[in-house]
Design a protein around this motif. Structure first.
Motif, PDB file in Angstrom:
ATOM      1  N   UNK A  19      -1.350   4.357  -6.560  1.00 40.63           N
ATOM      2  CA  UNK A  19      -2.650   4.848  -6.083  1.00 40.63           C
ATOM      3  C   UNK A  19      -3.773   3.837  -6.277  1.00 40.63           C
ATOM      4  N   UNK A  20      -3.449   2.663  -6.840  1.00 39.70           N
ATOM      5  CA  UNK A  20      -4.511   1.707  -7.160  1.00 39.70           C
ATOM      6  C   UNK A  20      -5.213   1.231  -5.896  1.00 39.70           C
ATOM      7  N   UNK A  21      -6.513   1.234  -5.929  1.00 38.66           N
ATOM      8  CA  UNK A  21      -7.300   0.663  -4.829  1.00 38.66           C
ATOM      9  C   UNK A  21      -7.388   1.556  -3.605  1.00 38.66           C
ATOM     10  N   UNK A  22      -6.892   2.801  -3.685  1.00 39.80           N
ATOM     11  CA  UNK A  22      -6.956   3.680  -2.511  1.00 39.80           C
ATOM     12  C   UNK A  22      -8.062   4.710  -2.718  1.00 39.80           C
ATOM     13  N   UNK A  23      -8.720   5.095  -1.625  1.00 36.07           N
ATOM     14  CA  UNK A  23      -9.776   6.100  -1.784  1.00 36.07           C
ATOM     15  C   UNK A  23      -9.150   7.479  -2.009  1.00 36.07           C
ATOM     16  N   UNK A  24      -9.978   8.444  -2.402  1.00 40.97           N
ATOM     17  CA  UNK A  24      -9.433   9.727  -2.859  1.00 40.97           C
ATOM     18  C   UNK A  24      -8.653  10.478  -1.781  1.00 40.97           C
ATOM     19  N   UNK A  25      -9.144  10.572  -0.521  1.00 39.26           N
ATOM     20  CA  UNK A  25      -8.346  11.279   0.486  1.00 39.26           C
ATOM     21  C   UNK A  25      -6.975  10.622   0.687  1.00 39.26           C
ATOM     22  N   UNK A  26      -6.949   9.277   0.678  1.00 39.60           N
ATOM     23  CA  UNK A  26      -5.680   8.579   0.858  1.00 39.60           C
ATOM     24  C   UNK A  26      -4.744   8.864  -0.315  1.00 39.60           C
ATOM     25  N   UNK A  27      -5.317   8.859  -1.538  1.00 41.03           N
ATOM     26  CA  UNK A  27      -4.507   9.186  -2.719  1.00 41.03           C
ATOM     27  C   UNK A  27      -3.893  10.564  -2.595  1.00 41.03           C
ATOM     28  N   UNK A  28      -4.711  11.530  -2.166  1.00 41.24           N
ATOM     29  CA  UNK A  28      -4.236  12.907  -2.068  1.00 41.24           C
ATOM     30  C   UNK A  28      -3.110  13.004  -1.043  1.00 41.24           C
ATOM     31  N   UNK A  29      -3.305  12.311   0.109  1.00 40.19           N
ATOM     32  CA  UNK A  29      -2.286  12.336   1.158  1.00 40.19           C
ATOM     33  C   UNK A  29      -0.977  11.750   0.658  1.00 40.19           C
ATOM     34  N   UNK A  30      -1.111  10.617  -0.051  1.00 36.40           N
ATOM     35  CA  UNK A  30       0.072   9.923  -0.540  1.00 36.40           C
ATOM     36  C   UNK A  30       0.794  10.784  -1.590  1.00 36.40           C
ATOM     37  N   UNK A  31       0.016  11.411  -2.484  1.00 35.20           N
ATOM     38  CA  UNK A  31       0.616  12.241  -3.538  1.00 35.20           C
ATOM     39  C   UNK A  31       1.383  13.406  -2.916  1.00 35.20           C
ATOM     40  N   UNK A  32       0.799  14.002  -1.868  1.00 39.55           N
ATOM     41  CA  UNK A  32       1.481  15.098  -1.172  1.00 39.55           C
ATOM     42  C   UNK A  32       2.806  14.630  -0.608  1.00 39.55           C
ATOM     43  N   UNK A  33       2.751  13.408  -0.026  1.00 40.19           N
ATOM     44  CA  UNK A  33       3.951  12.858   0.580  1.00 40.19           C
ATOM     45  C   UNK A  33       5.025  12.594  -0.468  1.00 40.19           C
ATOM     46  N   UNK A  34       4.620  12.010  -1.598  1.00 40.95           N
ATOM     47  CA  UNK A  34       5.576  11.745  -2.680  1.00 40.95           C
ATOM     48  C   UNK A  34       6.250  13.036  -3.119  1.00 40.95           C
ATOM     49  N   UNK A  35       5.441  14.118  -3.243  1.00 40.17           N
ATOM     50  CA  UNK A  35       5.962  15.379  -3.785  1.00 40.17           C
ATOM     51  C   UNK A  35       7.096  15.936  -2.928  1.00 40.17           C
ATOM     52  N   UNK A  36       7.065  15.642  -1.616  1.00 42.95           N
ATOM     53  CA  UNK A  36       8.088  16.216  -0.740  1.00 42.95           C
ATOM     54  C   UNK A  36       9.354  15.361  -0.645  1.00 42.95           C
ATOM     55  N   UNK A  37       9.334  14.151  -1.247  1.00 35.49           N
ATOM     56  CA  UNK A  37      10.478  13.251  -1.082  1.00 35.49           C
ATOM     57  C   UNK A  37      11.675  13.723  -1.891  1.00 35.49           C
ATOM     58  N   UNK A  38      12.886  13.675  -1.313  1.00 31.59           N
ATOM     59  CA  UNK A  38      14.076  14.094  -2.044  1.00 31.59           C
ATOM     60  C   UNK A  38      14.524  13.049  -3.063  1.00 31.59           C
ATOM     61  N   UNK A  39      13.973  11.829  -2.985  1.00 27.62           N
ATOM     62  CA  UNK A  39      14.454  10.746  -3.850  1.00 27.62           C
ATOM     63  C   UNK A  39      13.999  10.906  -5.287  1.00 27.62           C
ATOM     64  N   UNK A  40      14.694  10.177  -6.168  1.00 25.27           N
ATOM     65  CA  UNK A  40      14.170  10.004  -7.521  1.00 25.27           C
ATOM     66  C   UNK A  40      13.019   9.012  -7.446  1.00 25.27           C
ATOM     67  N   UNK A  41      11.889   9.366  -8.066  1.00 27.44           N
ATOM     68  CA  UNK A  41      10.736   8.468  -8.062  1.00 27.44           C
ATOM     69  C   UNK A  41      10.443   8.016  -9.488  1.00 27.44           C
ATOM     70  N   UNK A  42      10.300   6.707  -9.650  1.00 28.27           N
ATOM     71  CA  UNK A  42       9.867   6.165 -10.931  1.00 28.27           C
ATOM     72  C   UNK A  42       8.482   5.576 -10.700  1.00 28.27           C
ATOM     73  N   UNK A  43       7.465   6.231 -11.273  1.00 26.41           N
ATOM     74  CA  UNK A  43       6.085   5.807 -11.028  1.00 26.41           C
ATOM     75  C   UNK A  43       5.565   5.058 -12.243  1.00 26.41           C
TER      76      UNK A  43
END
Lengths: 246, 199, 180
Positions: A169-193
């Protein structure tokens, strides 16, 4: 997120993994077994978290110990493509091609797809994302958030089982962060953040706090993050930023 | 990316790139065999008519591409007028302008991707010395991708220098610009490896 | 492999970007551009082989129609013009400049200066002058006279190439591939 089917039991294992540059230790004797669906790694700048990501990604080899992804050595990047995708912090370090279409197709070509099939898959993905008009666009003309999104798409297109996210999320504005977080949440993959920001890993199943190249705490976010936040606040007040590294 | 390919679609755009390049080679050889002003002038006139047939806008763009030749035209013109050999001077100038214009014509009517495909074909035998056509195409794409990036970086560096100095940035941008290129190269190598390498 | 490829590509882009820098005009009216400085730097920084490959890639980009030569020139036309010899000599110049820095263990500034003079002037002119003579229909001594107007500018560029190479060696010794 458990039980999505794409997450295997072996996961990522580190056994006594250390990494040193010119004798200076960056990571010391890490032994971890990461099998959860959402894993967060927090730490200060210089705590070794980016090195840990590079180690797991097979971009550097441990100076001692071993790293295994689903039982295999991550150094063989070509074989790893199906197991592991990496989203770098800076999209400018990741985008290799002048146009969006070429950028997306590259990963598939690397996995042995023909040029035609790769192009068809790219068109299908962009259409599904509502961004069919991006195919011919120059990567240099995309906004920061769009470039970040392109990098995510190029990783997703390769369908790895695990994705490593470096400060997503570094360097992204808040709406973009929110969109990206939503997208991450729906991914079936294992995520290491990997992040210095506790908020970025608050919803993880497991959080590992890295300090000076060692694990300082490891557990559910409710246990690890309050202590991490308190410690960061304490250091911030102590003006401990005057020391020079190495 | 801005290329010299003309956005005005002409029938020549549809000819295969390889054929156009072969034709250009032949034309250049012929031009260097001719050594009197009349046949060379006829060649140039034919080329000019061809340009005009492709449209006025196309022809004027082609004319603009010849502008950088003027210092040489001037030198040769004066040189041969001074020596009293106008015919010899005209031969040289007509040949120069015709050869350059013919080559520009191929460039203006051939898309970048078609040109790269031809180059990959020509370079295919180099596979034996370890240069695969695929890495060549990758290198071309990488260089085009990083042109605007480096150009922007150069601008940032000279702004950063000027912000702390009353003088123009001048040659002092060169070291940070080279370091930026070297750093980017390391990042690109890593990003390539992250996606399976260049092999 | 990836590192060779990425260095070659990035330095080909660097040569092009140096061509966008506005030309400085010397007192007697000859414009000098930073582009041939880029050629020398490819050799002195990347070394002989990678430097020459970077320059070849740059020429390829020009040939396929990108307007990357200083002054926005490009396309196949430039290879039919009076500068053709210089263009062909570019990769050889970078190779020779790189070879000198790689093989001669003198202080890096001295090696880079000598390499730039040998590659960027002696070798480059050895290609450029016959090319000019051929296209402009002149004898070699006549073409040499025409080419000499560029000599002062090129000497300045050799000095700059030496300074830049030394600067990189001081700031980031590991990054100077010609010496590693």
């Amino acid at each position: 997120m458990a039980g999505t089917g794409t997450i295997t039991e072996q996961g990522i294992t580190l056994s006594g993994a250390s990494y040193a540059v010119a004798g200076r230790p960056i990571l010391s004797g890490l032994t971890l077994s990461l099998t959860e669906a959402r894993i967060g790694i927090v730490g200060r700048n210089g705590s070794g978290k980016t090195t840990l990501l590079r180690l797991m990604a097979g971009l550097v080899a441990p100076t001692e110990g071993a790293v295994r992804i689903e039982g295999a050595d991550p150094a063989d990047r070509k074989a790893m493509l199906r197991h592991l995708g990496i989203l770098f912090q800076n999209p400018d370090h990741m985008i290799l091609f002048p146009t969006v279409g070429e950028e997306l197709a590259f990963g598939l070509r690397q996995m042995g797809e023909s040029a035609e099939r790769a192009a068809a898959a790219v068109d299908a993905l962009l259409a599904a994302e509502g961004r069919a008009h991006w195919a011919k666009a120059a990567t240099a003309t995309l906004s920061q958030g769009q470039r970040h999104y392109l990098c995510l798409l190029s990783v997703l297109l390769m369908r790895p089982r695990t994705i490593l996210l470096d400060e997503p999320f570094a360097g992204l504005d808040l709406p973009t962060q929110a969109r990206l977080a939503r997208r991450f949440a729906t991914l079936p993959q294992r995520l290491v953040t990997i992040s210095h920001d506790p908020a970025a890993v608050a919803t993880a199943d497991r959080v590992i706090w890295l300090d000076a190249g060692r694990v300082r705490a490891d557990g559910p976010p409710a246990d690890v993050l309050p202590a991490f936040t308190a410690e960061m606040a304490r250091i911030g007040e102590a003006d401990a930023d005057a020391d020079l590294a190495g | 990316m801005l290329t010299l390919t003309s956005p005005v679609e002409t029938p020549l755009h549809r000819l295969p790139a390889g054929a156009k390049l072969a034709g250009l080679c032949l034309a250049t050889v012929v031009l260097f065999r001719l050594d009197s002003p009349v046949p060379l002038g006829a060649c140039l006139a034919m080329l000019a008519v061809l340009h005009l047939a492709l449209g006025l806008r196309f022809a004027s763009t082609a004319l603009r591409l010849l502008v950088p030749l003027w210092p040489f035209v001037l030198v040769i013109a004066f040189w041969h007028l001074w020596l009293g050999e106008p015919a010899a001077g005209a031969t040289i100038l007509l040949r120069l302008v015709t050869a350059v214009a013919a080559a520009n014509l191929v460039t203006m009517t051939t898309r970048l991707s078609d040109m790269v495909t031809v180059i990959e074909k020509i370079a295919a035998p180099l596979r034996r010395i370890g240069l695969s056509p695929r890495s060549l195409a990758l290198a071309i794409a990488l260089a085009i991708r990083f042109l605007p990036v480096l150009s922007q970086r150069m601008g940032q560096i000279s702004e950063a220098l000027r912000a702390r100095s009353p003088r123009r940035a001048g040659y002092r941008v060169l070291i940070p610009a080279c370091l930026a290129a070297l750093d980017d190269a390391e990042h690109v190598a890593e990003a390539l490896r992250a996606r399976g390498g260049a092999g | 492999m990836e590192r060779t490829l990425s260095h070659v590509a990035l330095f080909a882009a660097l040569i092009a970007v140096l061509g966008f820098v506005p030309a400085v005009t010397l007192p007697f009216g000859v414009p000098i551009t930073a582009q041939s400085l880029g050629i020398m730097l490819c050799g002195t920084v990347l070394g002989a082989k990678r430097g020459a490959l970077a320059v070849l890639l740059f020429l390829l980009l020009v040939a396929v129609g990108l307007p990357l030569l200083s002054g926005g020139r490009g396309g196949l036309g430039v290879f039919a013009g009076p500068s053709v010899g210089f263009l062909i000599g570019f990769p050889v110049a970078a190779f020779v400049a790189g070879l000198v820095v790689e093989r001669w263990t003198a202080p890096v500034a001295l090696a880079a200066l000598s390499g730039s003079v040998l590659g960027g002037i002696v070798v480059l002119y050895a290609f450029g002058i016959p090319g000019m003579a051929l296209v402009l229909g002149k004898s070699i001594p006549e073409a040499t006279g025409l080419a000499l107007v560029y000599l002062p500018g090129d000497l300045i560029k050799c000095a700059l190439a030496a300074l830049v190479t030394r600067g990189i060696a001081q700031m980031r010794p590991g990054a100077l591939l010609s010496r590693s």
